[in-house]
Design an enzyme around this catalytic site. Sequence first.
Site, PDB file in Angstrom:
ATOM      1  N   HIS A  80      -1.052   0.668 -10.120  1.00 45.44           N
ATOM      2  CA  HIS A  80      -1.685  -0.193  -9.273  1.00 45.44           C
ATOM      3  C   HIS A  80      -2.365  -1.512  -9.828  1.00 45.44           C
ATOM      4  O   HIS A  80      -3.599  -1.621 -10.183  1.00 45.44           O
ATOM      5  CB  HIS A  80      -2.604   0.412  -8.556  1.00 45.44           C
ATOM      6  CG  HIS A  80      -2.974  -0.168  -7.009  1.00 45.44           C
ATOM      7  ND1 HIS A  80      -3.492   0.382  -6.059  1.00 45.44           N
ATOM      8  CD2 HIS A  80      -3.119  -1.510  -6.836  1.00 45.44           C
ATOM      9  CE1 HIS A  80      -3.855  -0.499  -5.032  1.00 45.44           C
ATOM     10  NE2 HIS A  80      -3.536  -1.601  -5.512  1.00 45.44           N
ATOM     11  N   ARG A 121       0.830  -1.023  -0.290  1.00 46.68           N
ATOM     12  CA  ARG A 121       0.089  -0.103  -0.002  1.00 46.68           C
ATOM     13  C   ARG A 121       0.972   1.162  -0.278  1.00 46.68           C
ATOM     14  O   ARG A 121       2.001   1.307   0.603  1.00 46.68           O
ATOM     15  CB  ARG A 121      -1.080   0.173   1.129  1.00 46.68           C
ATOM     16  CG  ARG A 121      -2.147  -1.059   1.035  1.00 46.68           C
ATOM     17  CD  ARG A 121      -3.336  -0.596   0.061  1.00 46.68           C
ATOM     18  NE  ARG A 121      -4.223  -1.561  -0.009  1.00 46.68           N
ATOM     19  CZ  ARG A 121      -4.360  -2.461  -0.739  1.00 46.68           C
ATOM     20  NH1 ARG A 121      -3.322  -2.690  -1.670  1.00 46.68           N
ATOM     21  NH2 ARG A 121      -5.481  -3.265  -0.945  1.00 46.68           N
ATOM     22  N   GLU A 153      -3.329   7.812  -4.507  1.00 52.41           N
ATOM     23  CA  GLU A 153      -3.758   7.484  -5.708  1.00 52.41           C
ATOM     24  C   GLU A 153      -5.111   8.101  -6.307  1.00 52.41           C
ATOM     25  O   GLU A 153      -6.111   8.092  -5.308  1.00 52.41           O
ATOM     26  CB  GLU A 153      -4.016   5.741  -5.490  1.00 52.41           C
ATOM     27  CG  GLU A 153      -2.699   5.010  -5.160  1.00 52.41           C
ATOM     28  CD  GLU A 153      -2.676   3.393  -5.415  1.00 52.41           C
ATOM     29  OE1 GLU A 153      -3.816   3.139  -5.763  1.00 52.41           O
ATOM     30  OE2 GLU A 153      -1.793   2.876  -5.220  1.00 52.41           O
TER      31      GLU A 153
END
Length: 313
Positions: A280, A233, A262
């Site tokens: 991602h 993360r 993000e």
Amino acid sequence: MSKPKVLQIGPLSERFNRELAEEYEVSALWQQAEPLAFLRERGGQFLYMVSSARFGCSAEQLALLPNLRAICSFGVGYDPYPLQLLRERGIALSTTPDVLNDCVADLAMGLMIDSARRLSAADRFVRSGAWSSTTGFPLARRVSGKRLGIVGLGRIGEALARRAAGFAMPVRYHNRRAVEGSPYQHEPDLQALARWADFLVLTCPGGQATHHLIDAEVLAALGADGFLINVARGSVVDEAALIAALQKGVIAGAGLDVYEHEPQVPLALRELDNLVLLPHVGSASVETRQQMADLVLDNLRCFIASGQLLTPL
């Protein structure tokens, strides 16, 4: 017979959305002009929610869902959910573990190879036409035989360690507690692991317990020959400290699939050439995403039928 009502927080794949709508009466929260007003009016109707590690759900939303019993989430991340509130209210939460282990481990291995051998940079070199006008591309670094430090030896970390065996890489790991029966050496001191490692790969959960776990001190310990790889993360890394470390040559490079905010990626990161940036996509293969979607649906079916989840958090 009426279909069970399901609240869906955000969109997933077209196939998943279609299959969900075939079995249930679905209310798509993201399509509502005023989502909170919608929940104030109709929130009491919903016993079941579908969401994802991207969308999660907020405490404000939960407050307007007084009868919610279960959340079936797409992905392994659970940091966007107010876990303490879920526990207090007895709301069950499922994720989609195991089915994405291989894809994320594959990606972590790919980022290690790309970062060290500079594959993306070499691709840009060829496309720019520079190959024909210079003496050649700079030397890169070898991966085989280098030391791999894994932060978070869970399912994904273990899958990565198995892949590293094919590259003759010694493996050590950092967890809060040693993994019983693990063949890999546990290192309780994160900075010591960073000093030992050539590659420091993050496969740990997000959340407050790991927030900015990788800070300036850990990066300094990793050193000028070390690479940081993050498939965990974005919150696990102090992004400002990482930018400074990359700019100043404190570490050799990095490979990132996740970021603090993000989908915003700082310009300072995008301007650097000693790292690989991905959007991602750790689990983003056709096969894995379908397995994840199937598991969300299976969890929902099982809970409605029995009151139990297949893969509870």
